[in-house]
Each structure stands twice: as C-alpha cells, then as structure tokens.
Design an enzyme around this catalytic site. Sequence first.
Site, mmCIF file in Angstrom:
data_model
loop_
_atom_site.group_PDB
_atom_site.id
_atom_site.type_symbol
_atom_site.label_atom_id
_atom_site.label_comp_id
_atom_site.label_asym_id
_atom_site.label_seq_id
_atom_site.Cartn_x
_atom_site.Cartn_y
_atom_site.Cartn_z
ATOM 1 C CG MET A 14 -2.126 -0.913 1.110
ATOM 2 S SD MET A 14 -3.069 -0.771 -0.417
ATOM 3 C CE MET A 14 -3.960 0.752 -0.181
ATOM 4 C CD GLU A 92 -4.748 -1.186 9.902
ATOM 5 O OE1 GLU A 92 -3.999 -0.177 9.873
ATOM 6 O OE2 GLU A 92 -5.972 -1.101 9.845
ATOM 7 C CB SER A 119 -8.158 -1.290 6.830
ATOM 8 O OG SER A 119 -6.907 -1.604 6.383
ATOM 9 C CG HIS A 140 -9.011 3.280 3.861
ATOM 10 N ND1 HIS A 140 -10.133 2.499 3.915
ATOM 11 C CD2 HIS A 140 -7.971 2.409 3.773
ATOM 12 C CE1 HIS A 140 -9.786 1.228 3.869
ATOM 13 N NE2 HIS A 140 -8.489 1.154 3.777
#
Length: 402
Positions: A14, A92, A119, A140
């Site tokens: 990402m 995360e 997320s 996001h």
Amino acid sequence: MYIYKAAVIGAGTMGAGIAQVITYSGLPVILRDVTQEAVDRGLATVRKIYQGRVDKGKMTAAELEQKMALVSGATDDTGFSDVDIVIEAIYEDLEAKQKLFQALEAVCPEGCIFASNTSSLPISAIASATKKPDKVIGMHFFNPAPVMKLVEVIPGLGTSQETIDDVVLFSESLRKIPIRVQECAGFLVNRLLMPYLNEAAIALQEGAASAKGIDAALVTLGMPMGPLTLFDMVGIDVSVKVADILHDAYGTRATAARILRELDQAGRHGLKNGAGFYDYADEKKGDLDSLIQKVQAEGTTKTKFSANRIIMPMINEAVISLQEGVASAEDIDIAMMAGTGFPQDKGGPLHYADQIGVDVVLSELEALCKTLGDRFWPAPMLKRMVQGGYLGQKSGKGFFQY
Ligand code: CAA
C-alpha cells in the site's frame, strides 16, 4: 493549504502504491521504512508499477526516470522538515501509529497534516496521542492503490474543517475520488465489503460450493474478481484483523468465518506469501480442503449456495450505514464502485437494490435469515421503505428517485 511535498511511512504494497500515485501527479515524496531493505523493496515496487506502463507503451523510459526522481527513500527523519502531509501505511497497530505520529510531530513543520491509511483503527484514537488532533485524518486508499479511484476521507472527532478540505483537494489532485465518511469501524467500504467477503468464506466452509464456483458466480454478477480471490489479494492476516474489529463493533452479524482464522494460523496469508484460498506458488503450505474438513468436523451443517447469499449482506450493511448517516446514498454507491469495482451497470449496492426491488431485497434477507441465521436480519429501514411504497425503480422511488 497547497501540498508541495509528501511523505509515506511504510514501504509495503500500500505504501509503495500510494507513493507511486503521488509521484504520478508530479509531487515529490519521501518513502520511509525501518530498514534500507524494506525501502529498496518499496522503491522497486514503485518502479515496477511504472515499468508496467512503459511496457504497455503508456509512458517512455525517460518519463519513468523523471517520475522515479520524485521519490526518495529514507530510514530516518531526513527531509521531513518541509513536508506538508505524511501518510502512514504501517501495520495495523494503534500504539505503533500513535508513537509514529508523536515522533513525527517533533520533526515535521507546524502545519503538517498527519494522515493514516488505516483500514479500521479509529482516527480519533490515533489523534488522541498527538498535540494537534485537528491535523490528524484518515486517508484510506484501496488495493491496488494505483488503480482504485477511491480515497475515503475520515475526519476524527477533533479534525478541523481546513484539514478535511486540504485532504479532499489533495486527493483530487492525485486524480482520485475522495468520499467523506463518518468515523465508524471499517469506515464505509470495508464495513460493506467484509460481510460480503465473509459470507463467501462461510459458504465455502459449509460446503455450499467450491472456491472457484463461489468466485465464478460473483464474477458472473459483474464483480471484477471473486470474493475469495479478493481476500487473497487483500491478505488473510489483514482481513482477520479487520473482521475482528468489525465483530467488536457490530457483534454477531460480523463474526469472522472459522476458515479465515484457520488459513491465517496455517500461514496462508494470500497472494503475498504464495497461498490463501488459492495456491500461487509451487511450494504448498498445507491444503485448503483439509482446513475446510477440520472446520466441518468441528460442527457445520451443509448449506446451499446462491449469489444472493453473498451479495445481500453487502446491500443490507449499506442500508444500515445509510440509516446511521455514515455517508449519503449517492456516496455509498460511488464509494463501492470506485473502491471495489462494484459493477457500473448496477450503479452501486443501493441502485442495485432499487433495480431488483427493495421489497425483493427485504424478502430475500428474511428468507436467508430463516435458513442461514440472524446475520441476515434486515435493516429496519428496508421494512419502512417497503411499507411506505419505496420499492425502487418499479414504484418510481426507492433509495433514489426515478
Ligand atoms: N498495481 C498497479 N497496477 C495494477 C495492479 C497493481 N497491483 N493490478 C492491476 N493493475 C493495473 C493494470 O496494469 C491495468 O492497467 P492499464 O489499464 O493501464 O493497462 C489495470 O490495472 C487493469 O488491470 P488488469 O487488466 O490486469 O486486470 P483487471 O481488469 O482484472 O483489474 C483489478 C484488476 C483492478 C484489481 C480488478 O480486478 C479490481 O478492481 N478488483 C477489485 C479490487 C478491490 O476490491 N479492491 C479493494 C480491496 S479492499 C481494500 O483495499 C481496503 C482495505 O483496507 C483492506
């Protein structure tokens, strides 16, 4: 505030994808990670994305080098004294993200925006550890970041209007579609996507159909890839974390399929490590069938498959999100098309509900509730709409006017 320079922290899929998107729009970006090896891998990912465009004749090799000159790798704070926005795309973990922003406050300019690509973690909680919660926001992106047009813009409780406006403008300058979403678990798209993906996994573990059969049915419906293939692309480990956060917030209707956890524990994390619902490498990490048998041996009943069983939970969650004011009906549909490739001809889950009939959606959910369980419990708004004659296209009014 105009953004002249950006930094992305975390050079994984990402982070590297976001850095490519930023350089593609002509802005310089620092791509930072903990080790030089990770940074180099991230830079190689950015180059590979550009190389794909060169190979297709969409840009020249010289243009590739011009774009690559805009991205610089870093493992420390060098170059952060004049960045206007930092986008974090690390793993995360709330505490890790809080500590990261705390440390960056000391080296970034006063007005710098701190955006999180989380997320599912609450933006307000990330912001609470900083001195400037007004500058902290969710931004996001969707996987693959260079392709998916959506950016969810998620203000926390303390985010200023100026920061929201700046991030919306910045997202537009990246040629993305920014949609403002109210802070809630999973925000908008993951909140709607996960019940759909999860139901595909439940159908698989209950022997309703094969992985290929499930995926093919949803592709036939117009989805760009099947739900189990998408699980593998997103990552099984990431998906389990998102699923658990949704379960914490929304209770039993969001209980993660057992097979997901089995895959995670077996180290089948998806495309990135060669195995998930499917095998992508010669070296096998256990096999899916034995994991399904293990889940079945611990108690599942065989159930029937239908594409409706998979798509209805997404529509239902869209209606629940609309009820809660997470986003408008238009924005929900745009977000699902731009963030997940929901078929354009169906116009998003709420337009699709209007096409097939709101009364049909309600009766499908009621039937699924009886056969498969309360996770299909229809959103109260659906009942009100049917009682009020808001049946969709056929009655001239539904989620939209016709
Ligand atoms: N990186 C960069 N570019 C990529 C890419 C990647 N990983 N994958 C595909 N592309 C590019 C291709 O190069 C191609 O570009 P051109 O049009 O310029 O030639 C274009 O995307 C289309 O690719 P393909 O023709 O190979 O394949 P496709 O048409 O089947 O599309 C797809 C591939 C875009 C991934 C499509 O299948 C899709 O939209 N899938 C759904 C993806 C989705 O739902 N994403 C959201 C996941 S949830 C999430 O990310 C949130 C989270 O927090 C977990």
